[in-house]
Write a protein that holds these residues in place. Structure first.
Motif, mmCIF file in Angstrom:
data_model
loop_
_atom_site.group_PDB
_atom_site.id
_atom_site.type_symbol
_atom_site.label_atom_id
_atom_site.label_comp_id
_atom_site.label_asym_id
_atom_site.label_seq_id
_atom_site.Cartn_x
_atom_site.Cartn_y
_atom_site.Cartn_z
ATOM 1 N N ARG A 1 3.674 -3.535 7.431
ATOM 2 C CA ARG A 1 2.929 -2.833 6.366
ATOM 3 C C ARG A 1 2.508 -1.452 6.890
ATOM 4 O O ARG A 1 1.341 -1.172 7.108
ATOM 5 C CB ARG A 1 1.707 -3.655 5.940
ATOM 6 C CG ARG A 1 2.053 -4.975 5.297
ATOM 7 C CD ARG A 1 0.863 -5.599 4.564
ATOM 8 N NE ARG A 1 1.117 -6.992 4.216
ATOM 9 C CZ ARG A 1 1.956 -7.403 3.258
ATOM 10 N NH1 ARG A 1 2.637 -6.474 2.563
ATOM 11 N NH2 ARG A 1 2.144 -8.690 3.031
ATOM 12 N N THR A 2 3.518 -0.626 7.112
ATOM 13 C CA THR A 2 3.288 0.724 7.638
ATOM 14 C C THR A 2 4.070 1.706 6.760
ATOM 15 O O THR A 2 5.047 1.336 6.102
ATOM 16 C CB THR A 2 3.839 0.827 9.080
ATOM 17 O OG1 THR A 2 5.209 0.382 9.075
ATOM 18 C CG2 THR A 2 3.018 -0.021 10.040
ATOM 19 N N LYS A 3 3.640 2.966 6.777
ATOM 20 C CA LYS A 3 4.372 4.000 6.038
ATOM 21 C C LYS A 3 5.728 4.233 6.705
ATOM 22 O O LYS A 3 5.781 4.409 7.937
ATOM 23 C CB LYS A 3 3.564 5.308 6.030
ATOM 24 C CG LYS A 3 4.249 6.457 5.280
ATOM 25 C CD LYS A 3 3.314 7.619 5.035
ATOM 26 C CE LYS A 3 4.051 8.839 4.446
ATOM 27 N NZ LYS A 3 5.091 8.514 3.441
ATOM 28 N N ARG B 1 10.892 -0.853 2.036
ATOM 29 C CA ARG B 1 10.813 -1.621 0.796
ATOM 30 C C ARG B 1 9.940 -0.895 -0.212
ATOM 31 O O ARG B 1 10.074 -1.056 -1.403
ATOM 32 C CB ARG B 1 10.259 -3.043 1.054
ATOM 33 C CG ARG B 1 11.224 -3.919 1.864
ATOM 34 C CD ARG B 1 12.464 -4.258 1.053
ATOM 35 N NE ARG B 1 13.427 -5.060 1.811
ATOM 36 C CZ ARG B 1 14.391 -4.546 2.557
ATOM 37 N NH1 ARG B 1 14.514 -3.211 2.671
ATOM 38 N NH2 ARG B 1 15.222 -5.335 3.224
ATOM 39 N N SER B 2 9.005 -0.072 0.328
ATOM 40 C CA SER B 2 8.140 0.769 -0.513
ATOM 41 C C SER B 2 7.514 1.785 0.434
ATOM 42 O O SER B 2 7.826 1.810 1.624
ATOM 43 C CB SER B 2 7.039 -0.081 -1.174
ATOM 44 O OG SER B 2 6.097 -0.485 -0.174
ATOM 45 N N GLN B 3 6.622 2.633 -0.108
ATOM 46 C CA GLN B 3 5.980 3.633 0.764
ATOM 47 C C GLN B 3 4.898 3.014 1.651
ATOM 48 O O GLN B 3 4.274 3.715 2.460
ATOM 49 C CB GLN B 3 5.398 4.764 -0.096
ATOM 50 C CG GLN B 3 6.496 5.695 -0.648
ATOM 51 C CD GLN B 3 7.436 6.199 0.456
ATOM 52 O OE1 GLN B 3 6.984 6.735 1.480
ATOM 53 N NE2 GLN B 3 8.728 6.003 0.293
ATOM 54 N N ILE C 1 5.113 5.266 12.722
ATOM 55 C CA ILE C 1 3.841 4.532 12.617
ATOM 56 C C ILE C 1 4.136 3.050 12.856
ATOM 57 O O ILE C 1 4.922 2.447 12.130
ATOM 58 C CB ILE C 1 3.205 4.734 11.228
ATOM 59 C CG1 ILE C 1 2.909 6.213 10.992
ATOM 60 C CG2 ILE C 1 1.936 3.889 11.082
ATOM 61 C CD1 ILE C 1 2.464 6.534 9.569
ATOM 62 N N THR C 2 3.544 2.522 13.922
ATOM 63 C CA THR C 2 3.790 1.111 14.244
ATOM 64 C C THR C 2 2.624 0.263 13.742
ATOM 65 O O THR C 2 1.565 0.787 13.392
ATOM 66 C CB THR C 2 3.947 0.927 15.770
ATOM 67 O OG1 THR C 2 2.692 1.246 16.383
ATOM 68 C CG2 THR C 2 5.027 1.849 16.312
ATOM 69 N N GLY C 3 2.843 -1.026 13.747
ATOM 70 C CA GLY C 3 1.784 -1.943 13.333
ATOM 71 C C GLY C 3 2.259 -3.372 13.515
ATOM 72 O O GLY C 3 3.399 -3.597 13.926
ATOM 73 N N PRO C 4 1.421 -4.337 13.186
ATOM 74 C CA PRO C 4 1.830 -5.741 13.353
ATOM 75 C C PRO C 4 3.045 -6.039 12.463
ATOM 76 O O PRO C 4 3.113 -5.560 11.322
ATOM 77 C CB PRO C 4 0.612 -6.539 12.885
ATOM 78 C CG PRO C 4 -0.503 -5.575 12.779
ATOM 79 C CD PRO C 4 0.075 -4.210 12.622
#
Ligand code: FAS
Ligand code: PHB
Length: 390
Positions: A191-193, A214-216, A256-259
């Motif tokens: 769930r990242t940009k 999949r989306s922004q 942009i990284t994230g879980p």
């Protein structure tokens, strides 16, 4: 139970055909081995050809796709720390692709089937086609231990690569062509940009990488990994670090990284089964053919199968004309093999082959240089990526 067309498999192929035929008054029953939640939990394709998007609209399932999907006029090929853009709009005569996840379109198709009281039976076990060479084929299955039977005019094997349909065709009838690649794709959702407004296919000595979305607010990333790797070998930190190594500096600096909320490894293979019809059973989608996802052709080639079957059944039931059904296998395979070629070509161009010889590595460099030196080469890439005509 009696119906006109019994469809084995409740993935996008089976659901799309069921929905399209319903709208033309042709009865179907869909038998799906898994639960709906399980089907919707699988993260797969992300890029739709215009032809597939048109089918979704014709199936009265295009409204959310048109609202939430993204039209992309190009994508990037990254190589030697540089980004080169492939201008799909320019080189395909004004065409583009729709970026909208398979999970979402499958959800849209399920909801449409529900809205129109379509018969989709989940957790159908021991599904088995019978008497497919007769004019009265039927399918047996069990639900909750209770044996069931569907009598029909035709059976559609839309049950994917591991389904029962293709395997029920006698081995002296079916011819299979297969090429297995010595690597897989490790894919993550986060769930990242997204790092880029358009897709980035990256060729790197450490291995291929792909930046998709999949989306922004929902990104999809892949890296090529050895077949011996498992998801457990890759922590989020290790994945992000490796992805950054394979991207040009101007891109990795922006990542942009994230879980990760999904992480899976898919093996890569090219596969075609011929013919795609046996008696009154037709194979469609992954049941008949598989491509490495590099060219985003998998779901889109299922789309043309469904298009040909849809028109074939409408002509059969409404005009008594079975030409479309009789020509289905030959017509579908003609387009299937062109998708196979393109997927093999782009996979061979962009991946690092473990045991490749220096000559092959040089050819990859030359192919990439030729591609961006030639309008004709970019037109060929573009016309295949946006989708050859149905
Ligand atoms: P599917 O496999 O989607 O659906 C078949 C259905 O039949 C499944 O729901 C299965 O549960 C059911 N089934 C199986 N056996 C059965 C039985 N005996 N009885 C009843 N039901 C049965 N394509 C792309 O374009 N881009 C991608 O990035 C991409 N990534 C992929 C990643 C993975 C891991 C996989 C496996 C495929 C990927 N693909 C990709 C290809 C994919 O999108 C397929 O082309 C698409 O799912 C084809 O849809 P179906 O033909 O409906 O097959
Ligand atoms: C994806 O978004 O999952 C995707 C996009 C393009 C590909 C493969 C996968 O070629």
């Amino acid at each position: 139970m009696k119906t006109q067309v019994c469809i084995i498999g409740g993935g996008p192929s089976g659901l799309m055909l069921s929905q399209l035929l319903h709208l033309k008054g042709i009865e179907t029953v869909v038998l799906e081995r898994q639960t709906r939640d399980y089907v919707l939990s699988r993260i797969r394709a992300g890029v739709l050809e215009n032809g597939f998007a048109k089918l979704m609209r014709e199936a009265q399932c295009g409204e959310r796709m048109d609202r939430e999907g993204e039209i992309h006029d190009g994508f990037f090929l990254a190589h030697a720390d540089k980004l080169n853009r492939v201008d799909l709009h320019k080189y395909s005569g004004g065409n583009s692709v729709m970026v909208y996840g398979q999970t979402e379109l499958t959800r849209d198709l399920y909801e449409a089937r529900d809205r129109m009281n379509g018969i989709v039976i989940h957790s159908a076990e021991n599904v088995q086609p019978h008497d497919v060479k007769s004019d009265m084929p039927y399918v047996t299955y069990s639900v909750g231990g209770e044996e069931k039977r569907v009598d029909c005019d035709f059976i559609i094997g839309a049950d994917g690569f591991h389904g029962v349909s293709r395997k029920s065709i006698p081995s002296d009838v079916i011819k299979e062509y297969e090429k297995v690649y010595p690597f897989g794709w490790l894919g993550v959702l986060s769930r990242t940009k997204p790092v880029s407004p358009e897709l980035i296919y990256a060729k790197h000595p450490r291995g291929f990488a792909l930046c998709s979305l999949r989306s922004q607010v929902l990104s999809r990333y892949y890296i090529q990994v050895p077949l011996t790797d498992s998801v457990e070998d890759w922590s989020d930190e290790a994945f992000w670090a490796e992805l950054k190594r394979r991207l040009p500096a101007e891109v990795s600096e922006q990542l942009i990284t994230g879980p990760t909320i999904e992480k899976s490894i898919a093996p890569l293979r090219s596969f075609v089964a011929e013919p795609m019809r046996y008696g009154n059973m037709f194979l469609a989608g992954d049941a008949a053919h598989i491509v490495p996802p590099t060219g985003a052709r998998g779901l889109n080639t299922a789309g043309s199968d469904i298009y040909y079957l849809y028109h074939g059944f409408v002509d059969h039931y409404q005009k008594g004309d079975s030409t479309g059904l009789d020509n289905y296998s030959e017509k579908a395979l003609s387009r299937v093999w062109k998708a196979q070629r393109f997927s093999w070509w782009l996979t061979t161009l962009l991946h690092t082959f473990p045991d490749s010889i220096e000559y092959d590595q040089k050819l990859q460099e030359v192919e990439m240089a030729y591609l961006f030196s030639s309008d004709a080469a970019q037109s060929s890439l573009a016309e295949n990526y946006v989708g050859l005509p149905f």
